[in-house]
Write an enzyme that holds these catalytic residues in place. Structure first.
Site, PDB file in Angstrom:
ATOM      1  N   ASN A  56     -84.611   2.118 -12.612  1.00  0.00           N
ATOM      2  CA  ASN A  56     -83.266   1.575 -12.770  1.00  0.00           C
ATOM      3  C   ASN A  56     -82.359   2.159 -11.697  1.00  0.00           C
ATOM      4  O   ASN A  56     -82.811   2.891 -10.814  1.00  0.00           O
ATOM      5  CB  ASN A  56     -82.732   1.870 -14.181  1.00  0.00           C
ATOM      6  CG  ASN A  56     -82.753   3.343 -14.519  1.00  0.00           C
ATOM      7  OD1 ASN A  56     -82.170   4.169 -13.814  1.00  0.00           O
ATOM      8  ND2 ASN A  56     -83.451   3.691 -15.602  1.00  0.00           N
TER       9      ASN A  56
ATOM     10  N   LYS B 263    -103.988  -0.859  -5.874  1.00  0.00           N
ATOM     11  CA  LYS B 263    -102.901  -1.810  -5.635  1.00  0.00           C
ATOM     12  C   LYS B 263    -103.297  -3.195  -6.124  1.00  0.00           C
ATOM     13  O   LYS B 263    -104.386  -3.700  -5.811  1.00  0.00           O
ATOM     14  CB  LYS B 263    -102.564  -1.860  -4.144  1.00  0.00           C
ATOM     15  CG  LYS B 263    -101.473  -2.863  -3.791  1.00  0.00           C
ATOM     16  CD  LYS B 263    -101.224  -2.918  -2.299  1.00  0.00           C
ATOM     17  CE  LYS B 263    -100.214  -4.008  -1.963  1.00  0.00           C
ATOM     18  NZ  LYS B 263     -99.985  -4.110  -0.506  1.00  0.00           N
TER      19      LYS B 263
ATOM     20  N   LYS C 147     -75.027   3.820 -31.510  1.00  0.00           N
ATOM     21  CA  LYS C 147     -76.009   4.726 -30.922  1.00  0.00           C
ATOM     22  C   LYS C 147     -75.798   6.151 -31.422  1.00  0.00           C
ATOM     23  O   LYS C 147     -76.768   6.865 -31.739  1.00  0.00           O
ATOM     24  CB  LYS C 147     -75.905   4.675 -29.396  1.00  0.00           C
ATOM     25  CG  LYS C 147     -77.001   5.438 -28.672  1.00  0.00           C
ATOM     26  CD  LYS C 147     -76.956   5.157 -27.173  1.00  0.00           C
ATOM     27  CE  LYS C 147     -78.125   5.828 -26.459  1.00  0.00           C
ATOM     28  NZ  LYS C 147     -78.132   5.504 -24.999  1.00  0.00           N
TER      29      LYS C 147
ATOM     30  N   LYS D 202     -78.817   7.918 -33.652  1.00  0.00           N
ATOM     31  CA  LYS D 202     -79.571   8.968 -32.977  1.00  0.00           C
ATOM     32  C   LYS D 202     -79.060  10.373 -33.306  1.00  0.00           C
ATOM     33  O   LYS D 202     -79.490  11.345 -32.703  1.00  0.00           O
ATOM     34  CB  LYS D 202     -79.562   8.704 -31.479  1.00  0.00           C
ATOM     35  CG  LYS D 202     -80.141   7.311 -31.175  1.00  0.00           C
ATOM     36  CD  LYS D 202     -80.439   7.048 -29.731  1.00  0.00           C
ATOM     37  CE  LYS D 202     -81.044   5.663 -29.568  1.00  0.00           C
ATOM     38  NZ  LYS D 202     -81.462   5.357 -28.201  1.00  0.00           N
TER      39      LYS D 202
END
Length: 406
Positions: A212, A291, A339, A343
């Protein structure tokens, strides 16, 4: 004894009607035990006489670069070197522009260029000037260099307009400076802090992976500030080009599974856990040893869910104070609170990464802090280092309160 006792504050006063507030600020800083050295621009002298600041600070006031009061030193260098903090209040658009461009054509601007102390800027100007793209660009430039801004207030302006541009009240500025120096008083002394940072890499084959946009800058800033505040810091980081902060133990990891293993290995010994890493939610079910060759027009990857490290921490924690991050693109308050509760976090830092100045790779952030009762504090755009400092100050206060009750 005040945390400001013996601290040297160099106060730059620019030309504007808000200069009268700088006189009140000088008085409050001096009463708190600070050594206040005032530099006025020539425009500021048109609003308030230097004698006012000399009387309140009990020190000579500097206006002219060439009016050297002590032949044994160069005044602007001496002021720059002696400062524990340099504050420009009120700061005009002109002075903000000079600082952004690195110009030094008067006593204040040359001192700002020469100092290695933290620089704080408290703007005051017409609302249209404040939102002008050029002024905002200059402020963004300074934020990226670590300059801290004290946001102006909203209300009736001297020019007759109503809007944002009023200099923050002296009491607000004083409180912010006191918080800063409390942070320097090693408020996390004796604490073990665990920070995660950066994105994770989930391999597809030897040359391809899923990741990311996280740069690690927020997590590294938190680790650096925690060490400065006296903590013993362990930083668990995904791949990053950033330098290891001084005094911080760095553990490099690649995948979410690597990060989980490292976090759990250090969980029990940690007092404060800041989970700033952007961990991949999924990973390829099969990682090819070779690969993958391009053959068909499409390629299907099966992804399986990664363990939720923050949720696992929340379930396992005993004495630890746990802070999570929620990077969202919509309904920030709702998603952040969900959240936090799911959590079992003590605090969560929410930011809308689609908002200008709050993205992954930038040097600034715009965040909101939440606890189980909802929004605790919303910070305006500022450097990630300043966000880190405020977050750790808040955590230290709450950890101290919890320890006192136990």
């Amino acid at each position: 004894m005040s945390v400001l006792h013996g601290k040297t504050i160099v106060l730059g006063v620019c030309g504007g009607i808000a200069a009268y507030k700088a006189a009140a600020l000088t008085s409050k800083l001096t009463q708190a035990g600070a050594i206040v050295r005032v530099i006025m621009t020539k425009s500021a002298v048109e609003f308030v006489a230097p004698l006012t600041f000399q009387t309140l600070s009990r020190h000579h006031v500097f206006v002219d670069t060439f009016d050297e009061k002590d032949p044994s030193v160069v005044s602007h260098i001496n002021l720059a070197d002696s400062a524990d903090l340099v504050l420009v209040a009120p700061a005009t658009a002109n002075m903000i522009g000079k600082l952004a461009l690195g110009l030094g054509d008067d006593m204040l601007s040359t001192t700002l260029l020469a100092t290695m102390a933290p620089i704080w800027v408290a703007p005051a100007m017409n609302v249209h000037m404040y939102v002008n793209p050029a002024v905002q660009h200059n402020m963004q430039t300074l934020l990226s260099r670590g300059v801290r801004f004290i946001e102006p207030g909203e209300g009736q302006l001297a020019c007759g307009y109503v809007g944002k541009g009023r200099l923050a009240e002296p009491e607000e500025i004083l409180a912010a400076i006191e918080r800063h120096f409390k942070g320097e008083a090693r408020r996390l002394e004796g604490q073990r802090v665990l920070v995660t940072a950066g994105g994770t890499v989930e391999r597809i084959d030897p040359v391809r992976y899923i990741t990311n946009d996280s740069s690690g800058k927020m997590g590294y800033a938190i680790a650096e500030e925690a060490a400065r505040m006296g903590a013993k810091v362990t930083l668990i980081s995904g791949p990053s080009a950033l330098c290891t902060p001084e005094g911080v133990q760095l553990i490099k990891v690649q995948s979410a599974l690597d990060m989980r293993e490292a976090v759990l290995a250090h969980l029990d010994e940690s007092n404060l856990i800041v989970k700033a890493a952007a961990v991949a939610d999924y990973r390829p079910a099969v990682v090819s040893e070779q690969k993958i060759k391009k053959k068909a027009d499409s390629l299907t990857l099966e992804l399986i869910k990664n363990p939720d490290i923050l949720q696992e921490i929340g379930a396992l924690k005993k004495h630890q104070f746990v802070i999570g991050f929620a990077a969202e693109t919509e309904r920030l308050d709702e998603h952040a609170m969900d959240k936090l509760n799911r959590k079992n976090c003590d605090l969560i830092v929410g930011n809308d990464v689609s908002q200008e100045g709050a993205g992954f790779s930038g040097d600034t952030n715009v965040v909101r802090f939440y606890d189980r009762n909802g929004l605790v504090e919303a910070l305006p755009i500022q450097s990630k280092k300043d966000v880190a400092r405020r977050l750790l100050e808040l955590a230290a206060d709450r950890m101290h309160t919890a320890a006192g009750k136990s």
